[in-house]
Motif scaffolding. Structure first.
Motif, PDB file in Angstrom:
ATOM      1  N   THR A   1       0.855  -1.177   0.000  1.00 38.46           N
ATOM      2  CA  THR A   1       0.000   0.000   0.000  1.00 38.46           C
ATOM      3  C   THR A   1       0.900   1.239   0.000  1.00 38.46           C
ATOM      4  N   TRP A   2       0.438   2.300  -0.666  1.00 34.55           N
ATOM      5  CA  TRP A   2       1.246   3.520  -0.787  1.00 34.55           C
ATOM      6  C   TRP A   2       0.318   4.706  -0.968  1.00 34.55           C
ATOM      7  N   CYS A   3       0.736   5.864  -0.451  1.00 31.75           N
ATOM      8  CA  CYS A   3      -0.031   7.085  -0.687  1.00 31.75           C
ATOM      9  C   CYS A   3       0.913   8.276  -0.729  1.00 31.75           C
TER      10      CYS A   3
ATOM     11  N   VAL B   1      -4.667 -14.855  -4.835  1.00 31.45           N
ATOM     12  CA  VAL B   1      -3.911 -15.268  -3.653  1.00 31.45           C
ATOM     13  C   VAL B   1      -2.609 -14.481  -3.520  1.00 31.45           C
ATOM     14  N   ILE B   2      -2.436 -13.822  -2.371  1.00 32.90           N
ATOM     15  CA  ILE B   2      -1.261 -12.990  -2.113  1.00 32.90           C
ATOM     16  C   ILE B   2      -0.185 -13.808  -1.392  1.00 32.90           C
ATOM     17  N   ASP B   3       1.066 -13.660  -1.843  1.00 32.11           N
ATOM     18  CA  ASP B   3       2.187 -14.354  -1.210  1.00 32.11           C
ATOM     19  C   ASP B   3       2.953 -13.457  -0.240  1.00 32.11           C
ATOM     20  N   PHE B   4       3.003 -12.169  -0.565  1.00 31.29           N
ATOM     21  CA  PHE B   4       3.827 -11.235   0.217  1.00 31.29           C
ATOM     22  C   PHE B   4       3.096  -9.902   0.287  1.00 31.29           C
ATOM     23  N   LEU B   5       2.789  -9.450   1.500  1.00 30.30           N
ATOM     24  CA  LEU B   5       1.996  -8.241   1.682  1.00 30.30           C
ATOM     25  C   LEU B   5       2.711  -7.277   2.629  1.00 30.30           C
ATOM     26  N   VAL B   6       2.866  -6.029   2.186  1.00 33.39           N
ATOM     27  CA  VAL B   6       3.528  -4.997   2.990  1.00 33.39           C
ATOM     28  C   VAL B   6       2.553  -3.855   3.250  1.00 33.39           C
ATOM     29  N   VAL B   7       2.359  -3.523   4.535  1.00 28.14           N
ATOM     30  CA  VAL B   7       1.485  -2.411   4.902  1.00 28.14           C
ATOM     31  C   VAL B   7       2.225  -1.488   5.864  1.00 28.14           C
ATOM     32  N   ASP B   8       1.669  -0.317   6.080  1.00 27.24           N
ATOM     33  CA  ASP B   8       2.272   0.688   6.951  1.00 27.24           C
ATOM     34  C   ASP B   8       1.443   0.810   8.229  1.00 27.24           C
ATOM     35  N   ALA B   9       2.069   0.577   9.376  1.00 31.85           N
ATOM     36  CA  ALA B   9       1.353   0.617  10.649  1.00 31.85           C
ATOM     37  C   ALA B   9       0.882   2.020  11.012  1.00 31.85           C
ATOM     38  N   GLN B  10       1.396   3.035  10.343  1.00 29.15           N
ATOM     39  CA  GLN B  10       0.957   4.400  10.614  1.00 29.15           C
ATOM     40  C   GLN B  10      -0.372   4.716   9.943  1.00 29.15           C
ATOM     41  N   LYS B  11      -0.808   3.833   9.045  1.00 28.89           N
ATOM     42  CA  LYS B  11      -2.092   4.031   8.371  1.00 28.89           C
ATOM     43  C   LYS B  11      -3.197   3.358   9.198  1.00 28.89           C
TER      44      LYS B  11
END
Length: 218
Positions: free
Chosen positions: A48-50, A112-122
């Motif tokens: 995810t990105w913004c 199906v997702i193998d690798f997921l990166v998210v930001d804990a500040q969101k």
């Protein structure tokens, strides 16, 4: 089939990411995430990105996807963020797939997702993780900025070890950058309860010579 770690693939992605991010300082998080995505041979990498976010993680994931011949998808919340992201990544000769929309909705609609990166500040990061679909191979989840006061004390394990269809196989918190919460998630096998104990059955065997009976648990 399960996720299988490849040290060689991880090392190659690490080196290439170092080269791509050599103009950035403190890019150790990027190199680590890139090596993990490549090392696990992820075929669908999602982030995810913004507007305002750093590009280093995206660069690392793009590098990893070239090594795994996988699909790198970046979810952005609006068209302006998408235009900014595409233009910025193009400067590095990279063009990940961009999807505009609510992250929670988008991850639920992806394969199906193998690798997921998210930001804990969101604020929505926990909902995104819960909405994502993982296959029988399992998946690796990475939560950046896990030292944020917003998620103080948060651990990925709390999202999945609730008796549902998915569980954390292993997890670790790394004090790298602003903190990384990393977890390997696996699907719970049918009839396995919490996923820690599988159903078993007793089989009777008779020794032909002695006539003695044995009960074997499988």
């Amino acid at each position: 089939m399960k996720l299988v770690w490849s040290p060689e693939m991880a090392a190659k992605a690490f080196v290439d990411t170092v080269k791509s991010c050599e103009l950035y300082q403190g890019s150790s998080v990027t190199e680590l995430i890139s090596a993990m995505a490549a090392g696990w041979n992820a075929t669908l990498i999602v982030e995810t990105w913004c507007h305002g976010d750093m590009l280093t993680t995206s660069i690392g994931l793009a590098v990893a996807s070239t090594h795994t011949c996988g699909r790198h998808v970046c979810i952005v919340p609006d068209e302006d963020s998408g235009i900014e992201y595409v233009a910025s990544m193009a400067k590095y000769g990279m063009s990940p797939e961009v999807i505009v929309g609510d992250p929670e909705t988008v991850v639920n609609e992806l394969d199906v997702i193998d690798f997921l990166v998210v930001d804990a500040q969101k604020n929505e990061f926990a909902r995104v993780l819960k909405a994502a679909k993982f296959g029988h191979r399992g998946a690796v989840l990475v939560c950046k900025n896990a030292c944020s006061t917003v998620v103080s004390g948060f651990r990925l394990r709390s999202l999945f070890d609730d008796g549902g269809s998915r569980r954390i196989v292993r997890s670790v918190f790394l004090p790298v950058g602003n903190g990384l919460d990393i977890a390997h998630v696996a699907a719970v096998e049918s009839g396995s309860g919490s996923g820690k104990v599988k159903n078993s059955k007793w089989i009777k065997r008779v020794d032909r010579e002695s006539g003695e009976e044995f009960l074997i648990r499988k």
